[in-house]
Design an enzyme around this catalytic site. Sequence first.
Site, mmCIF file in Angstrom:
data_model
loop_
_atom_site.group_PDB
_atom_site.id
_atom_site.type_symbol
_atom_site.label_atom_id
_atom_site.label_comp_id
_atom_site.label_asym_id
_atom_site.label_seq_id
_atom_site.Cartn_x
_atom_site.Cartn_y
_atom_site.Cartn_z
ATOM 1 N N ARG A 62 8.705 -3.825 5.842
ATOM 2 C CA ARG A 62 8.013 -2.536 5.927
ATOM 3 C C ARG A 62 7.395 -2.358 7.306
ATOM 4 O O ARG A 62 7.478 -1.284 7.912
ATOM 5 C CB ARG A 62 6.946 -2.459 4.833
ATOM 6 C CG ARG A 62 6.400 -1.054 4.608
ATOM 7 C CD ARG A 62 5.759 -0.950 3.231
ATOM 8 N NE ARG A 62 5.359 0.429 2.996
ATOM 9 C CZ ARG A 62 4.135 0.884 3.189
ATOM 10 N NH1 ARG A 62 3.190 0.071 3.622
ATOM 11 N NH2 ARG A 62 3.833 2.146 2.959
ATOM 12 N N ASP A 70 11.320 3.279 0.923
ATOM 13 C CA ASP A 70 11.810 2.632 -0.285
ATOM 14 C C ASP A 70 12.276 1.253 0.136
ATOM 15 O O ASP A 70 12.875 1.092 1.211
ATOM 16 C CB ASP A 70 12.950 3.416 -0.928
ATOM 17 C CG ASP A 70 13.264 2.911 -2.327
ATOM 18 O OD1 ASP A 70 12.308 2.586 -3.067
ATOM 19 O OD2 ASP A 70 14.447 2.837 -2.695
ATOM 20 N N ASN A 109 -0.672 5.075 -3.997
ATOM 21 C CA ASN A 109 -1.294 3.768 -3.809
ATOM 22 C C ASN A 109 -2.082 3.750 -2.504
ATOM 23 O O ASN A 109 -1.503 3.732 -1.414
ATOM 24 C CB ASN A 109 -0.194 2.693 -3.791
ATOM 25 C CG ASN A 109 -0.745 1.285 -3.742
ATOM 26 O OD1 ASN A 109 -1.850 1.060 -3.260
ATOM 27 N ND2 ASN A 109 0.035 0.340 -4.230
ATOM 28 N N HIS A 167 -3.723 1.402 -1.214
ATOM 29 C CA HIS A 167 -3.519 0.170 -0.441
ATOM 30 C C HIS A 167 -2.353 0.336 0.524
ATOM 31 O O HIS A 167 -2.403 -0.154 1.656
ATOM 32 C CB HIS A 167 -3.262 -1.019 -1.358
ATOM 33 C CG HIS A 167 -3.024 -2.304 -0.616
ATOM 34 N ND1 HIS A 167 -4.034 -3.015 -0.002
ATOM 35 C CD2 HIS A 167 -1.868 -2.977 -0.341
ATOM 36 C CE1 HIS A 167 -3.524 -4.075 0.605
ATOM 37 N NE2 HIS A 167 -2.222 -4.078 0.414
ATOM 38 N N PHE A 183 2.410 -8.977 -3.427
ATOM 39 C CA PHE A 183 2.799 -8.456 -4.735
ATOM 40 C C PHE A 183 4.316 -8.529 -4.862
ATOM 41 O O PHE A 183 5.010 -8.998 -3.956
ATOM 42 C CB PHE A 183 2.306 -7.015 -4.905
ATOM 43 C CG PHE A 183 2.801 -6.065 -3.847
ATOM 44 C CD1 PHE A 183 3.975 -5.356 -4.016
ATOM 45 C CD2 PHE A 183 2.079 -5.888 -2.668
ATOM 46 C CE1 PHE A 183 4.428 -4.488 -3.037
ATOM 47 C CE2 PHE A 183 2.527 -5.017 -1.685
ATOM 48 C CZ PHE A 183 3.706 -4.313 -1.872
#
Length: 213
Positions: free
Chosen positions: A196, A75, A11, A13, A166
């Site tokens: 994150r 994760d 990904n 992004h 998201f």
Amino acid sequence: MTRQVVLATLNEHKVYELNQILAKVVADLDLEIVSAAAFPGVPDVRETEVTFAGNARLKAEALAAATGLPALADDSGLAVGVLGGCPGVFSARWSGTRAGLAAPRTAKDRANVTLLLEQLADVPAEHRGAAFVCAAVLAIPGEEIATCEGRVEGRLAYEPRGSNGFGYDPIFVPDADPTRTLAEFTDAEKNAISHRGNAFRSMESIMRERLAN
């Protein structure tokens, strides 16, 4: 000379987001964070562990071994208190195949959110506490791995709000700003408080120590 650090994702992004989060250390050490897509043939690692740190380690170690480069992996997921910490490592597939095996991520996200809201429909506001959790791992060939964790505490709304972000962002209201869901934050605002962002900011000092030479 610019050196590459590979991120365990396809990904772009996520690569862009991580370059924003780690902008200072990337510039100071002349690094370039690239996705696994830059290395055709690298293994597609199954997330078979039962912890975020375990799954991140699987991905980082496999990627470092396959490329010979320093590798970053993470994760993450949503831990709901009243559900005993679930969906947890199953956050991305909480609804199973409700959205269809080949459904795009947006459809899967909607199915996950819909199922979770159904499960919590009768749960009052005072018991809707939750946290986003992220484990970040740095693996360098021949060296011991490093792991950092980040969290953001909050509560779950009764219905989705906002169009940014998201996953469960549209129903997660962080304690830092209880007037908005994460999907109503800008990218910069979200990065400043996100699980994150917190995990990889904790990784900065380790990267400076391990990747300085």
